[in-house]
Design an enzyme around this catalytic site. Structure first.
Site, PDB file in Angstrom:
ATOM      1  N   CYS A   2       0.842  -1.196   0.000  1.00 43.20           N
ATOM      2  CA  CYS A   2       0.000   0.000   0.000  1.00 43.20           C
ATOM      3  C   CYS A   2       0.881   1.250   0.000  1.00 43.20           C
ATOM      4  O   CYS A   2       2.038   1.204   0.374  1.00 43.20           O
ATOM      5  CB  CYS A   2      -0.875   0.012   1.238  1.00 43.20           C
ATOM      6  SG  CYS A   2      -1.757  -1.528   1.485  1.00 43.20           S
ATOM      7  N   ARG A  27       2.222   1.139  -5.886  1.00 39.29           N
ATOM      8  CA  ARG A  27       2.360   0.254  -4.734  1.00 39.29           C
ATOM      9  C   ARG A  27       1.092  -0.521  -4.432  1.00 39.29           C
ATOM     10  O   ARG A  27       1.085  -1.485  -3.680  1.00 39.29           O
ATOM     11  CB  ARG A  27       2.764   1.055  -3.497  1.00 39.29           C
ATOM     12  CG  ARG A  27       4.083   1.762  -3.626  1.00 39.29           C
ATOM     13  CD  ARG A  27       4.365   2.568  -2.400  1.00 39.29           C
ATOM     14  NE  ARG A  27       4.691   1.726  -1.268  1.00 39.29           N
ATOM     15  CZ  ARG A  27       5.920   1.377  -0.916  1.00 39.29           C
ATOM     16  NH1 ARG A  27       6.936   1.812  -1.605  1.00 39.29           N
ATOM     17  NH2 ARG A  27       6.140   0.597   0.107  1.00 39.29           N
ATOM     18  N   TRP A  73      -3.644  -2.133  -1.479  1.00 36.59           N
ATOM     19  CA  TRP A  73      -3.563  -3.435  -2.141  1.00 36.59           C
ATOM     20  C   TRP A  73      -4.104  -4.405  -1.096  1.00 36.59           C
ATOM     21  O   TRP A  73      -3.491  -4.630  -0.058  1.00 36.59           O
ATOM     22  CB  TRP A  73      -2.113  -3.750  -2.478  1.00 36.59           C
ATOM     23  CG  TRP A  73      -1.917  -4.988  -3.295  1.00 36.59           C
ATOM     24  CD1 TRP A  73      -1.945  -5.088  -4.661  1.00 36.59           C
ATOM     25  CD2 TRP A  73      -1.638  -6.305  -2.815  1.00 36.59           C
ATOM     26  NE1 TRP A  73      -1.715  -6.388  -5.047  1.00 36.59           N
ATOM     27  CE2 TRP A  73      -1.521  -7.156  -3.944  1.00 36.59           C
ATOM     28  CE3 TRP A  73      -1.492  -6.873  -1.542  1.00 36.59           C
ATOM     29  CZ2 TRP A  73      -1.256  -8.529  -3.834  1.00 36.59           C
ATOM     30  CZ3 TRP A  73      -1.227  -8.238  -1.436  1.00 36.59           C
ATOM     31  CH2 TRP A  73      -1.104  -9.042  -2.574  1.00 36.59           C
ATOM     32  N   ASN A  99      -0.007   0.303   6.295  1.00 37.66           N
ATOM     33  CA  ASN A  99       0.570  -0.611   5.318  1.00 37.66           C
ATOM     34  C   ASN A  99       1.179  -1.750   6.116  1.00 37.66           C
ATOM     35  O   ASN A  99       1.859  -1.524   7.098  1.00 37.66           O
ATOM     36  CB  ASN A  99       1.652   0.130   4.519  1.00 37.66           C
ATOM     37  CG  ASN A  99       2.327  -0.754   3.498  1.00 37.66           C
ATOM     38  OD1 ASN A  99       1.831  -1.842   3.190  1.00 37.66           O
ATOM     39  ND2 ASN A  99       3.441  -0.297   2.970  1.00 37.66           N
ATOM     40  N   GLY A 100       0.914  -2.986   5.705  1.00 40.16           N
ATOM     41  CA  GLY A 100       1.453  -4.132   6.445  1.00 40.16           C
ATOM     42  C   GLY A 100       0.337  -5.035   6.906  1.00 40.16           C
ATOM     43  O   GLY A 100      -0.800  -4.922   6.442  1.00 40.16           O
ATOM     44  N   GLU A 485      12.035 -15.199 -17.244  1.00 45.67           N
ATOM     45  CA  GLU A 485      11.732 -13.778 -17.104  1.00 45.67           C
ATOM     46  C   GLU A 485      10.851 -13.300 -18.265  1.00 45.67           C
ATOM     47  O   GLU A 485       9.919 -12.519 -18.063  1.00 45.67           O
ATOM     48  CB  GLU A 485      13.051 -12.983 -17.018  1.00 45.67           C
ATOM     49  CG  GLU A 485      12.935 -11.481 -16.940  1.00 45.67           C
ATOM     50  CD  GLU A 485      12.120 -10.953 -15.774  1.00 45.67           C
ATOM     51  OE1 GLU A 485      11.750 -11.724 -14.874  1.00 45.67           O
ATOM     52  OE2 GLU A 485      11.801  -9.751 -15.790  1.00 45.67           O
ATOM     53  N   LYS A 489       7.163 -11.718 -17.773  1.00 46.74           N
ATOM     54  CA  LYS A 489       6.765 -10.391 -18.294  1.00 46.74           C
ATOM     55  C   LYS A 489       5.446 -10.504 -19.029  1.00 46.74           C
ATOM     56  O   LYS A 489       4.547  -9.698 -18.831  1.00 46.74           O
ATOM     57  CB  LYS A 489       7.824  -9.810 -19.256  1.00 46.74           C
ATOM     58  CG  LYS A 489       9.104  -9.318 -18.652  1.00 46.74           C
ATOM     59  CD  LYS A 489       8.980  -8.059 -17.850  1.00 46.74           C
ATOM     60  CE  LYS A 489       8.583  -8.288 -16.441  1.00 46.74           C
ATOM     61  NZ  LYS A 489       9.528  -8.610 -15.429  1.00 46.74           N
ATOM     62  N   GLU A 492       2.418 -11.379 -16.566  1.00 47.00           N
ATOM     63  CA  GLU A 492       2.008 -10.385 -15.562  1.00 47.00           C
ATOM     64  C   GLU A 492       1.352  -9.146 -16.168  1.00 47.00           C
ATOM     65  O   GLU A 492       0.473  -8.565 -15.548  1.00 47.00           O
ATOM     66  CB  GLU A 492       3.136 -10.031 -14.584  1.00 47.00           C
ATOM     67  CG  GLU A 492       4.346  -9.368 -15.156  1.00 47.00           C
ATOM     68  CD  GLU A 492       5.455  -9.172 -14.113  1.00 47.00           C
ATOM     69  OE1 GLU A 492       5.235  -9.299 -12.910  1.00 47.00           O
ATOM     70  OE2 GLU A 492       6.583  -8.870 -14.538  1.00 47.00           O
ATOM     71  N   HIS A 508      10.099 -33.517 -21.827  1.00 45.18           N
ATOM     72  CA  HIS A 508       9.568 -34.238 -20.668  1.00 45.18           C
ATOM     73  C   HIS A 508       8.185 -33.732 -20.265  1.00 45.18           C
ATOM     74  O   HIS A 508       7.765 -33.912 -19.128  1.00 45.18           O
ATOM     75  CB  HIS A 508      10.531 -34.129 -19.490  1.00 45.18           C
ATOM     76  CG  HIS A 508      11.865 -34.747 -19.770  1.00 45.18           C
ATOM     77  ND1 HIS A 508      12.029 -36.100 -19.987  1.00 45.18           N
ATOM     78  CD2 HIS A 508      13.090 -34.195 -19.935  1.00 45.18           C
ATOM     79  CE1 HIS A 508      13.303 -36.353 -20.237  1.00 45.18           C
ATOM     80  NE2 HIS A 508      13.971 -35.206 -20.216  1.00 45.18           N
ATOM     81  N   LYS A 607       3.873  -3.351  -6.829  1.00 44.51           N
ATOM     82  CA  LYS A 607       5.304  -3.191  -7.090  1.00 44.51           C
ATOM     83  C   LYS A 607       6.146  -3.668  -5.917  1.00 44.51           C
ATOM     84  O   LYS A 607       7.202  -4.252  -6.092  1.00 44.51           O
ATOM     85  CB  LYS A 607       5.575  -1.709  -7.369  1.00 44.51           C
ATOM     86  CG  LYS A 607       7.004  -1.388  -7.725  1.00 44.51           C
ATOM     87  CD  LYS A 607       7.305  -1.836  -9.122  1.00 44.51           C
ATOM     88  CE  LYS A 607       8.753  -1.680  -9.489  1.00 44.51           C
ATOM     89  NZ  LYS A 607       9.107  -2.623 -10.557  1.00 44.51           N
TER      90      LYS A 607
HETATM   91  C1  G6P Z   1       6.640  -7.935  -7.009  1.00 39.61           C
HETATM   92  C2  G6P Z   1       6.878  -7.142  -8.271  1.00 39.61           C
HETATM   93  C3  G6P Z   1       7.945  -7.827  -9.110  1.00 39.61           C
HETATM   94  C4  G6P Z   1       9.213  -8.029  -8.305  1.00 39.61           C
HETATM   95  C5  G6P Z   1       8.929  -8.803  -7.014  1.00 39.61           C
HETATM   96  C6  G6P Z   1      10.138  -8.788  -6.097  1.00 39.61           C
HETATM   97  O1  G6P Z   1       6.033  -9.151  -7.315  1.00 39.61           O
HETATM   98  O2  G6P Z   1       5.687  -7.008  -8.993  1.00 39.61           O
HETATM   99  O3  G6P Z   1       8.235  -7.023 -10.233  1.00 39.61           O
HETATM  100  O4  G6P Z   1      10.147  -8.729  -9.073  1.00 39.61           O
HETATM  101  O5  G6P Z   1       7.858  -8.173  -6.302  1.00 39.61           O
HETATM  102  O6  G6P Z   1      10.358  -7.464  -5.692  1.00 39.61           O
HETATM  103  P1  G6P Z   1      11.734  -6.866  -5.232  1.00 39.61           P
HETATM  104  O7  G6P Z   1      11.428  -5.424  -4.954  1.00 39.61           O
HETATM  105  O8  G6P Z   1      12.134  -7.613  -3.984  1.00 39.61           O
HETATM  106  O9  G6P Z   1      12.707  -7.053  -6.322  1.00 39.61           O
END
Ligand code: G6P
Length: 612
Positions: A2, A27, A73, A99-100, A485, A489, A492, A508, A607
């Site tokens: 948040c 956030r 969030w 937040n938390g 990765e 991408k 997500e 497999h 994020k």
């Molecule tokens: C969230 C974000 C990702 C990120 C992950 C780890 O899921 O959406 O983009 O890779 O957290 O975050 P960090 O800040 O620890 O790299």
């Protein structure tokens, strides 16, 4: 997770809060709210984006020079108007944003219900508001003492900002495992969960530490801790952040801006650290742990999400160049697995935000076991950078798009420099190879620029595949994490189901999925497994699969087999992930835009994940 903002001073708080919430929306973005103190405390909150809140507030009384705001969030309770923050205690005395997670909220709620408290929302935050109010009334203490006593009963994580309707001259803020920063103006203070909403007003800030409680009046800030009454000295820092770094600067989305920023971001990552003339790499943040690092028998890399993928690249680099045994773990799995950690282990925690709750908890566990813990973080002053024994900042600049791009390549750049340093100190890399790699690393930003010039061609590929429902990404060696990765991408931001696989594993299981509707993205750059990946491409083609191949410029084999080919400049195989990840970011970006998805704020994601 948040986003939190607050203001106390002479200006009208509402526009400052609203602007701050927009900056922090990355956030969390399922609901938002503000509370403004102007005689009474007016609370406005709404499910949806900050703009929905803004519409809702139009025509309402938004005056007041003290205020707090929140973008959520959801954790406890679905996104809704009533579950949105701020939450007001039952008798209206305390208004709080949080937040938390309050882990013992259910127990606390039960105890408060026995005292006659009723609850409007499903949130843990409302429990905290009522707990503070209950203590304030029953023990007849000040708001500050009530907050500190309440927090001593709480198990969990919080960044908290509180207004009290009976002490209207102040904001109270507290932190435990969830970031809060206070900006210092002239007879005014700004609060936020990160510095982005503050930077346009002041560059003087105080980052709260765990258990800090701040009592903030217009002309005074007193810092204490939950358990100690004596005031702490204020630790004022100067922010090194420009306003242009947190704006889109003409790009349609932050994600696109951040993809295009990668040449600059990587140059910033190795600025002052790579010295071609002296043929050396210096990472100042590692000086005091350097001996331990070069003697390490094992490195454990801990991270989540995209940072975990960077960790997998790191495994390849450390093992290949420095011959150190490496384990890469999801931070969340590591901490619940009773892992074996030795005092001699080097633990590297990788995190863009530096605030990821699982990574922080895993760091704690590693520290308790006596290991030396290093951080690779992007956000300066973040919790992980402060909780680790030493570390290296990536210096990629603020990353706002939820899908990580430049942070990934910057993390890989740092890991490459670390692995090269260790390899050299261990005498495992010849001087000429070291010099060649150093030069290649320095050339990477220029090569990324060349790849970015082909954005239109990547957009065309995106046009063809924008409506698929599944995609497979394959790679071998260091290209396997790139495949993971690339798939992450796509899924997500475009909500297309995509999976990354080591290419050889295809036979497999995933091969059963291949038909003419399944695009298979193959990272097939030239290295010692090239011939094997050629065979994998043949296996896909034999089953009518569609192949989109990332190859090295000059490739003359896969070019003839694949349906689409994206050629990237040649580089040392050790560094190739820094190049091959770029087209995958752009393809995912364009597909998501064409599908009408919210690229910067994909559904259900956040994020910075500050809950476990
Ligand atoms: C969230 C974000 C990702 C990120 C992950 C780890 O899921 O959406 O983009 O890779 O957290 O975050 P960090 O800040 O620890 O790299």
């Amino acid at each position: 997770m948040c986003g939190i903002v607050g203001y106390i001073g002479k200006q009208n708080a509402y526009p400052i809060l609203l602007k701050g919430l927009k900056r922090l929306e990355y956030r969390g973005y399922d609901s938002a709210g503000v509370a403004l103190l102007n005689g009474d405390i007016n609370v406005y909150k709404k499910q949806g984006k900050v703009t929905d809140l803004e519409d809702y507030c139009t025509g309402q009384d938004t005056t007041g020079s003290i205020g707090i705001g929140h973008t959520r969030w959801a954790t406890h309770g679905e996104p809704s108007d009533v579950n949105a923050h701020p939450h007001v205690s039952m008798n209206g005395i305390f208004t709080i944003i949080h937040n938390g997670i309050i882990e013992n909220y259910s127990y606390l709620k039960g105890s408060l219900e026995e005292q006659g408290y009723a609850f409007r929302s499903e949130t843990d935050t409302e429990v905290l508001a009522n707990l503070i109010e209950y203590i304030y009334r029953s023990q007849e203490v000040s708001a500050e003492i009530a907050v500190r006593l309440a927090l001593s009963k709480v198990i969990g994580a919080y960044g908290l900002v509180i207004l009290c309707s009976e002490e209207k001259d102040k904001i109270i803020a507290a932190r435990k495992s969830s970031p809060l920063v206070i900006g210092l103006g002239e007879n005014e203070y700004f609060l936020a969960s990160d510095a982005t909403p503050i930077i346009e007003y002041t560059d003087r800030v105080i980052y709260l530490d765990n258990d800090d409680v701040a009592v903030i009046k217009m002309d005074e800030l007193v810092l204490k801790t939950t358990v100690r009454d004596d005031a702490l000295a204020a630790r004022v820092q100067t922010l090194d952040l420009g306003i242009s770094e947190i704006e889109k600067n003409g790009y349609d989305h932050f994600m696109l801006k951040e993809i295009f920023e990668q040449p600059r971001a990587i140059r910033d990552t190795f600025r002052g650290r790579l010295n071609l003339e002296k043929n050396e790499i210096k990472l100042g943040g590692l000086y005091n742990v350097y001996d331990k690092l070069i003697e390490a028998k094992r490195i454990v890399i801990l991270a989540c999400g995209t940072s975990w993928h960077a960790g997998l690249v790191g495994e390849y680099l450390f093992e290949d160049l420095a011959r150190v045994q490496v384990e890469v773990d999801y931070a969340s799995e590591f901490r619940y697995r009773n892992p074996v950690i030795c005092k001699e282990d080097i633990v590297i925690a990788i995190s863009q935000s530096g605030e990821t709750a699982d990574t922080l908890a895993a760091i704690q566990l590693a520290k308790e076991s006596g290991a030396t813990v290093l951080g690779i973080c992007n956000v300066v002053g973040s919790s992980i950078s402060r909780e680790t024994h030493a570390g290296v900042y990536t210096h990629a600049g603020p990353e706002i798009g939820v899908a990580s791009t430049k942070a990934f390549t910057a993390q890989v750049t740092v890991l490459t420099m670390m692995a090269m340093m260790v390899a050299r100190s261990r005498g495992l890399i010849a001087d000429d190879r070291y010099a060649a790699l150093l030069n290649e690393l320095e050339a990477i930003p220029g090569k990324i620029e060349k790849i970015l010039e082909h954005d239109d061609a990547l957009k065309e590929i995106a046009t063809i595949y924008k409506d698929v429902t599944n995609a497979l990404y394959l790679g071998r060696g260091v290209s396997y994490p790139v495949a993971l990765e690339g798939a992450l991408k796509l899924k997500e931001i475009s909500y297309i189901h995509a999976e990354g696989y080591p290419a050889a594993e295809m036979k497999h299981g995933p091969i059963a999925l291949i038909d003419e509707n399944m695009p298979v993205v193959v990272i097939a750059t030239r290295d010692n497994s090239y011939e094997k990946i050629v065979s994998n491409v043949q296996e896909v083609k034999a089953r009518n699969g569609v192949v989109i191949a990332i190859v090295t410029e000059g490739d003359d084999t896969i070019v003839k087999m694949a349906d689409h080919v994206i050629a990237i400049p040649d580089t040392d195989p050790v560094l190739v992930s820094l190049l091959s990840s770029i087209p995958l970011q752009l393809i995912a970006y364009h597909i998501a835009v064409m599908r009408g998805c919210n690229v910067d704020q994909p559904r259900n994601l956040a994020k910075s994940v500050t809950v476990e």
